[in-house]
Design a protein around this motif. Structure first.
Motif, PDB file in Angstrom:
ATOM      1  N   UNK A  41       7.152   3.513   2.279  1.00  0.00           N
ATOM      2  CA  UNK A  41       8.138   2.709   3.065  1.00  0.00           C
ATOM      3  C   UNK A  41       8.202   1.076   2.861  1.00  0.00           C
ATOM      4  N   UNK A  42       9.077   0.745   2.321  1.00  0.00           N
ATOM      5  CA  UNK A  42       9.238  -0.968   2.486  1.00  0.00           C
ATOM      6  C   UNK A  42      10.423  -1.446   3.295  1.00  0.00           C
TER       7      UNK A  42
ATOM      8  N   UNK B  47       0.822  -1.431  -0.079  1.00  0.00           N
ATOM      9  CA  UNK B  47       0.254  -0.176  -0.097  1.00  0.00           C
ATOM     10  C   UNK B  47       0.955   1.196   0.190  1.00  0.00           C
ATOM     11  N   UNK B  48       0.546   2.048  -0.742  1.00  0.00           N
ATOM     12  CA  UNK B  48       1.117   3.529  -0.708  1.00  0.00           C
ATOM     13  C   UNK B  48       0.855   4.440   0.622  1.00  0.00           C
ATOM     14  N   UNK B  49       2.113   5.152   0.720  1.00  0.00           N
ATOM     15  CA  UNK B  49       2.177   5.966   2.065  1.00  0.00           C
ATOM     16  C   UNK B  49       1.692   5.128   3.374  1.00  0.00           C
ATOM     17  N   UNK B  50       2.537   3.924   3.379  1.00  0.00           N
ATOM     18  CA  UNK B  50       2.280   3.202   4.674  1.00  0.00           C
ATOM     19  C   UNK B  50       3.963   2.578   4.554  1.00  0.00           C
ATOM     20  N   UNK B  51       4.040   2.003   5.851  1.00  0.00           N
ATOM     21  CA  UNK B  51       5.178   1.258   6.087  1.00  0.00           C
ATOM     22  C   UNK B  51       4.796  -0.336   6.052  1.00  0.00           C
TER      23      UNK B  51
ATOM     24  N   UNK C  68       2.794  -0.926   9.327  1.00  0.00           N
ATOM     25  CA  UNK C  68       1.620  -0.954   9.119  1.00  0.00           C
ATOM     26  C   UNK C  68       1.050  -2.004   8.312  1.00  0.00           C
ATOM     27  N   UNK C  69       1.862  -2.588   7.163  1.00  0.00           N
ATOM     28  CA  UNK C  69       1.428  -3.632   6.669  1.00  0.00           C
ATOM     29  C   UNK C  69       2.536  -5.062   6.799  1.00  0.00           C
ATOM     30  N   UNK C  70       2.339  -5.999   6.576  1.00  0.00           N
ATOM     31  CA  UNK C  70       3.162  -7.058   6.988  1.00  0.00           C
ATOM     32  C   UNK C  70       3.146  -8.140   5.643  1.00  0.00           C
ATOM     33  N   UNK C  71       4.366  -8.397   5.427  1.00  0.00           N
ATOM     34  CA  UNK C  71       4.708  -9.691   4.225  1.00  0.00           C
ATOM     35  C   UNK C  71       5.495 -10.565   4.896  1.00  0.00           C
ATOM     36  N   UNK C  72       4.943 -11.680   4.968  1.00  0.00           N
ATOM     37  CA  UNK C  72       5.617 -13.092   5.673  1.00  0.00           C
ATOM     38  C   UNK C  72       6.187 -13.782   4.507  1.00  0.00           C
TER      39      UNK C  72
END
Lengths: 255, 269
Positions: free
Chosen positions: A203-204, A32-36, A218-222
């Motif tokens: 931010x990634x 997602x945009x504008x999130x970490x 804010x968002x997580x990829x495992x």
């Protein structure tokens, strides 16, 4: 108008292999945009590879094969014939070990602006100052802007790399374990900066410390051995993991 | 360990000592200020200024051209531009060229000279022979120093949106600068000291060359010519010439060290 943030980066069946050794397998993710967004997972599972595929940086290495779609701002950046430097310019990269360019502090930040012919001399100085202020480095270096960047401490170098990336006004900031080589104080500084930056940038963050991911994401990829096992908003993934591997990772059984 | 150190330092001092002791009797200020007189090889007077100037006129342009060619090839050999397999093949070719005895370059140039009817020797063909001799040396040295540039540094440059050319010329070149300078020195040292490649290509002269196609004297060939004369006094002069050659190489070496240090200021470790 409050809308759910659009996806800045999206991959569709992304596969990456090095020397016929497949590192990433059918990656389908949305960032997602504008999130970490934090990419987490055990070491050697392909986190860095995934991160570096976003700005097509993998291609400068030997024997890399990439297939699938990689959509940034609605365009598939894997399509042939695109201007790769232009794609990369949109995404700043902060690596694990900071690599300042072999020039002065000032020239490090000015480099990106110079190669893109963005600014006249006067404006260049102002832009360099602004970028250095944005990362809180200006007061530490304003009296020695023309010293070699290599003389800065590692923590300062990392912030310099961030300033250098911000100077070219990217949309996305890719961070590959940016705090792992730093002392706790410097690490905290960088972490705070990332939290500040997510207001204006996507931010990634690749991180191997679960606690850091929990603090900032804010968002997580495992990722687990080249596959995405979970992705979603941080509170959901952390409080309600679906896969057995994620549960084991959260409990510290695998790391 | 100590033995190997002693062998290295011992040989160096021994060589310098032999050259200085044997050449001392022939050393005087006039060898730097005068050109050779007629009958120089038979014991007549005069200095080596014609050979000093000749050698510099051969080695500087040759090193300059070899450097320009070499750095372009070396940058192009990197993964960013060329398939690594092809690059490895080119490196192999360069290494073979490096190993070719310099007399072969001399004969090669002589063949061309005769073919086009300019067999008498000239500054021009001396430069050609030395350039050919130096290209593989300078190219491979620069290539090795560029290969040492960390991938992370290249990634930094690329991720800022640099093109391959910008990355190579503005970042990689700067990081590799000390190695590049060392490569130039290596080439120059080989070029100015090499007798075989210019033996057949420059001829000899007691005067300064006034055009590219004049014959010229040079220090290494002068050593050869002097040392092969039967007269002991003339033979001694060969050592004096060798001493001059040593001093030139030493001076270049000192200048290089200084430049290397200066260019290391910004290097990222």
């Amino acid at each position: 108008m409050t809308k759910a943030p659009a996806n800045q980066i999206e991959t569709k069946t992304l596969n990456v292999s090095f020397h016929s050794n497949q590192v990433l397998k059918n990656i389908d993710i949305k960032i997602p945009a504008k999130q970490l967004t934090a990419i987490i997972g055990p070491s050697g599972c392909g986190k860095t590879t995934l991160l570096k595929s976003f700005n097509r940086l993998l291609e400068i290495q030997d024997d890399v094969k990439i297939t699938g779609e990689l959509i940034v701002d609605g365009t598939d950046i894997m399509k042939p014939g695109l201007d790769v430097p232009d794609i990369r310019k949109k995404m700043g990269l902060i690596s694990q070990k900071p690599y300042p360019l072999p020039m002065s502090i000032f020239e490090n930040v000015a480099y990106g602006l110079r190669i893109h012919h963005d600014k006249k001399a006067k404006a260049l100085e102002a832009a360099v100052q602004q970028s250095l202020q944005e990362v809180g480095l200006w007061n530490e270096v304003k009296h020695r802007l023309h010293d070699p960047a290599s003389r800065l401490s590692v923590g300062q170098q990392q912030r310099l790399c961030l300033a250098r990336a911000l100077a070219v006004q990217p949309e996305v900031i890719l961070c590959d374990e940016p705090t792992s080589a730093l002392d706790p104080v410097a690490a905290q500084q960088v972490e705070k900066l990332l939290l500040k930056l997510k207001k204006d940038y996507t931010v990634v963050l690749v991180t191997h410390t679960l606690r850091q991911a929990k603090r900032v994401a804010d968002y997580v990829i495992f990722l687990y051995f080249g596959r995405v096992l979970e992705q979603g908003p941080a509170n959901e993934v952390f409080t309600n993991p679906k896969s057995a591997e994620m549960k084991a990772y959260l409990s510290g059984e695998i790391s | 360990m100590i033995a190997s150190v002693l062998i290295v330092i011992g040989s160096l001092f021994f060589i310098v000592l032999v050259v200085v002791l044997n050449g001392a009797s022939s050393l005087s200020l006039e060898i730097f200020t005068q050109t050779s007189e007629g009958g120089f090889y038979l014991g007549k007077g005069g200095g080596f200024l014609n050979a000093i100037v000749g050698s510099l006129l051969l080695a500087f342009p040759a090193t300059g051209i070899a450097f320009l060619v070499g750095i372009v090839i070396a940058l192009y050999l990197q993964r960013d531009f060329l398939h690594p397999g092809i690059a490895q093949f080119i490196r192999l070719c360069l290494d073979i060229l490096w190993g070719i005895p310099s007399i072969v370059y001399g004969v090669f140039c002589l063949t061309i000279m005769i073919a086009i009817g300019m067999g008498g020797g000239s500054v021009f063909f001396g430069i050609v022979a030395l350039t050919l001799l130096e290209i593989p040396i300078i190219t491979r040295s620069i290539d090795e120093s560029i290969k040492m540039v960390p991938l992370g540094l290249k990634e930094s440059a690329y991720s800022l949106g640099s093109t391959k050319y910008e990355t190579s010329i503005k970042v990689v070149r700067k990081q590799a600068m000390p190695g590049i300078i060392a490569g130039i020195l290596l080439g120059f040292g080989r070029g100015i000291g090499d007798a075989a490649s210019i033996l057949l290509t420059v001829g000899d002269s007691n005067y300064f060359p006034t055009s590219l196609f004049d014959q010229t004297a040079a220090l290494p060939t002068m050593i050869l010519n002097l040392a092969s004369m039967p007269d002991h006094i003339v033979q001694r002069k060969a050592y004096a010439v060798a001493f001059v050659l040593l001093i030139i190489v030493l001076l270049i070496s000192i200048i290089t060290r200084y430049l290397t240090k200066k260019s290391s200021k910004y290097i990222i470790k």
